[in-house]
Write a protein that holds these residues in place. Structure first.
Motif, short mmCIF file in Angstrom:
data_model
loop_
_atom_site.label_atom_id
_atom_site.label_comp_id
_atom_site.label_asym_id
_atom_site.label_seq_id
_atom_site.Cartn_x
_atom_site.Cartn_y
_atom_site.Cartn_z
N GLY A 123 0.81 -1.20 0.00
CA GLY A 123 0.00 0.00 0.00
C GLY A 123 0.85 1.26 0.00
O GLY A 123 0.60 2.20 -0.77
N LEU A 124 1.87 1.30 0.84
CA LEU A 124 2.74 2.47 0.91
C LEU A 124 3.51 2.67 -0.38
O LEU A 124 3.87 3.80 -0.74
CB LEU A 124 3.71 2.34 2.09
CG LEU A 124 3.09 2.43 3.48
CD1 LEU A 124 4.13 2.17 4.55
CD2 LEU A 124 2.42 3.79 3.70
N GLU A 125 3.75 1.59 -1.09
CA GLU A 125 4.48 1.69 -2.36
C GLU A 125 3.70 2.54 -3.37
O GLU A 125 4.29 3.13 -4.28
CB GLU A 125 4.71 0.28 -2.91
CG GLU A 125 5.66 0.19 -4.08
CD GLU A 125 7.13 0.42 -3.69
OE1 GLU A 125 7.97 0.37 -4.60
OE2 GLU A 125 7.43 0.67 -2.51
N THR A 126 2.38 2.63 -3.22
CA THR A 126 1.56 3.40 -4.15
C THR A 126 1.34 4.83 -3.68
O THR A 126 0.70 5.62 -4.39
CB THR A 126 0.19 2.73 -4.33
OG1 THR A 126 -0.56 2.82 -3.09
CG2 THR A 126 0.33 1.27 -4.72
N GLU A 127 1.83 5.18 -2.51
CA GLU A 127 1.61 6.51 -1.94
C GLU A 127 2.78 7.43 -2.29
O GLU A 127 3.86 7.34 -1.72
CB GLU A 127 1.46 6.42 -0.41
CG GLU A 127 0.35 5.51 0.08
CD GLU A 127 -1.03 6.16 -0.03
OE1 GLU A 127 -1.12 7.31 -0.53
OE2 GLU A 127 -2.01 5.53 0.39
N ASP A 128 2.55 8.35 -3.23
CA ASP A 128 3.63 9.25 -3.65
C ASP A 128 4.05 10.20 -2.54
O ASP A 128 5.17 10.73 -2.56
CB ASP A 128 3.20 10.04 -4.88
CG ASP A 128 3.11 9.17 -6.13
OD1 ASP A 128 3.76 8.11 -6.16
OD2 ASP A 128 2.38 9.55 -7.06
N ASP A 129 3.17 10.44 -1.57
CA ASP A 129 3.50 11.34 -0.47
C ASP A 129 4.39 10.68 0.58
O ASP A 129 4.92 11.36 1.45
CB ASP A 129 2.22 11.84 0.22
CG ASP A 129 1.41 12.77 -0.68
OD1 ASP A 129 2.01 13.32 -1.63
OD2 ASP A 129 0.21 12.94 -0.44
N SER A 133 11.97 -3.97 0.05
CA SER A 133 11.83 -3.53 -1.34
C SER A 133 11.08 -2.21 -1.49
O SER A 133 10.93 -1.72 -2.62
CB SER A 133 11.10 -4.61 -2.15
OG SER A 133 11.83 -5.82 -2.17
N LEU A 134 10.60 -1.63 -0.39
CA LEU A 134 9.96 -0.32 -0.49
C LEU A 134 10.88 0.64 -1.22
O LEU A 134 12.09 0.68 -0.98
CB LEU A 134 9.64 0.22 0.90
CG LEU A 134 8.34 -0.26 1.55
CD1 LEU A 134 8.33 0.05 3.03
CD2 LEU A 134 7.14 0.40 0.85
N ARG A 135 10.33 1.44 -2.09
CA ARG A 135 11.18 2.34 -2.88
C ARG A 135 11.74 3.49 -2.06
O ARG A 135 12.70 4.13 -2.47
CB ARG A 135 10.39 2.90 -4.07
CG ARG A 135 9.13 3.66 -3.69
CD ARG A 135 8.42 4.21 -4.91
NE ARG A 135 7.10 4.73 -4.57
CZ ARG A 135 6.40 5.54 -5.35
NH1 ARG A 135 6.91 5.93 -6.50
NH2 ARG A 135 5.21 5.95 -4.98
N VAL A 136 11.15 3.73 -0.88
CA VAL A 136 11.64 4.80 -0.01
C VAL A 136 12.50 4.22 1.10
O VAL A 136 12.40 3.03 1.41
CB VAL A 136 10.47 5.61 0.59
CG1 VAL A 136 9.62 6.22 -0.51
CG2 VAL A 136 9.61 4.74 1.51
N PRO A 137 13.36 5.03 1.72
CA PRO A 137 14.19 4.51 2.81
C PRO A 137 13.37 4.02 3.99
O PRO A 137 12.34 4.61 4.34
CB PRO A 137 15.03 5.74 3.21
CG PRO A 137 15.07 6.59 1.99
CD PRO A 137 13.73 6.41 1.34
N VAL A 138 13.83 2.93 4.58
CA VAL A 138 13.22 2.38 5.79
C VAL A 138 14.25 2.48 6.91
O VAL A 138 15.38 2.01 6.77
CB VAL A 138 12.81 0.90 5.59
CG1 VAL A 138 12.20 0.33 6.88
CG2 VAL A 138 11.82 0.78 4.43
#
Length: 269
Positions: free
Chosen positions: A48-54, A103-108
């Motif tokens: 779900g977070l992967e689709t959130e551009d914010d 694999s999240l595109r943003v840093p974790v």
């Protein structure tokens, strides 16, 4: 973020400031031990977070005294009775969850507030950055319950962080690594004496100040180049990333802001 409107049984997820989502493992009475429900919910939340551009940074922490104590042993009695395919399905369910987080595109950022044992260690290792609070401690508990430390990516990730010899000693003994030693070995980036989530938020603010595309393609290059077999292949991937980013309006904005001595306003496009 629409993803955060969903209620989870084992997790709390909240956008605490623009772009920063804090995900809390929420089984404090069981030291945030993992269950099949938690594995499913972690995977669902990550997708779900992967689709959130914010969403720009994800912070992962635990409720109460622990980060995550690993697989809930209250559910482990049934494992020996599972057939080969049943156990493979169990393993793959857990592996998908941790892979989705990594694999999240943003840093974790893992804000390790207490014990990270077994699968909890693997979950912390799946993050890009680990910060340890004063009560943080780590152990590869697998061998203590008759299992292999080659579980949920631990053998691959920990070896690349601290080398094969130190990984072998920690995994074969199952001993506890306290926060200070974890920092010395390189398991965590830093330790602190106060609120580790506050430390993670301060770090997240520094990340959010940069261009979304630059950060995301940096993460992609860093992860992918852990797995390529040559310097040439790494350069090829990096070249493609830079070529893409020069097509983004964020680069022009960054250059203009530098010349005008102001903070850039990134669009993330």
């Amino acid at each position: 973020m629409k993803t955060l409107e969903k209620e989870f049984e084992t997790l709390l997820a909240e956008q605490v400031r623009p772009g920063v989502v804090v995900v809390t493992l929420n089984r404090p009475e069981r030291y945030n031990a993992m269950t099949n429900t938690m594995f499913v919910e972690l995977e669902q939340l990550a997708w779900g977070l992967e689709t959130e551009d914010d969403c720009r940074v994800v912070i992962l922490t635990g409720a109460g005294k622990a980060f995550c104590s690993g697989y809930d042993l209250a559910d482990a009695d049934a494992l020996p009775s599972l057939g080969a395919l049943g156990m493979l399905d169990q393993q793959e369910r857990a592996a998908r969850a941790l892979s989705a987080i990594r694999s999240l595109r943003v840093p974790v950022i893992a804000a390790v507030n207490g014990a990270a044992a077994g699968g909890g260690l693997a979950l912390a290792l799946a993050a890009d950055i680990r910060l340890a609070g004063p009560a943080a401690k780590f152990n590869a508990a697998f061998v203590r319950i008759g299992l292999s430390a080659g579980d949920l990516g631990t053998s691959w990730l920990l070896t690349r962080l601290i080398g094969p010899a130190r990984t072998s000693e920690i995994c074969f003994t199952g001993r506890i690594v306290e926060a200070a030693e974890a920092a010395e070995l390189g398991i965590v980036n830093a330790t602190g004496d106060g609120d580790v989530v506050a430390d993670a938020l301060a770090l997240a603010d520094q990340i959010v100040a940069n261009s979304p595309g630059g950060v995301q393609l940096s993460k992609r290059a860093l992860q992918a180049n852990l797995e390529v077999g040559s310097y040439a292949a790494a350069l090829e991937l990096e070249n493609r990333g830079q070529a893409l980013l020069t097509r983004s309006p964020d680069m022009a904005e960054a250059l203009s802001a530098f010349k005008q001595k102001r903070s850039p306003v990134f669009q993330g496009k």
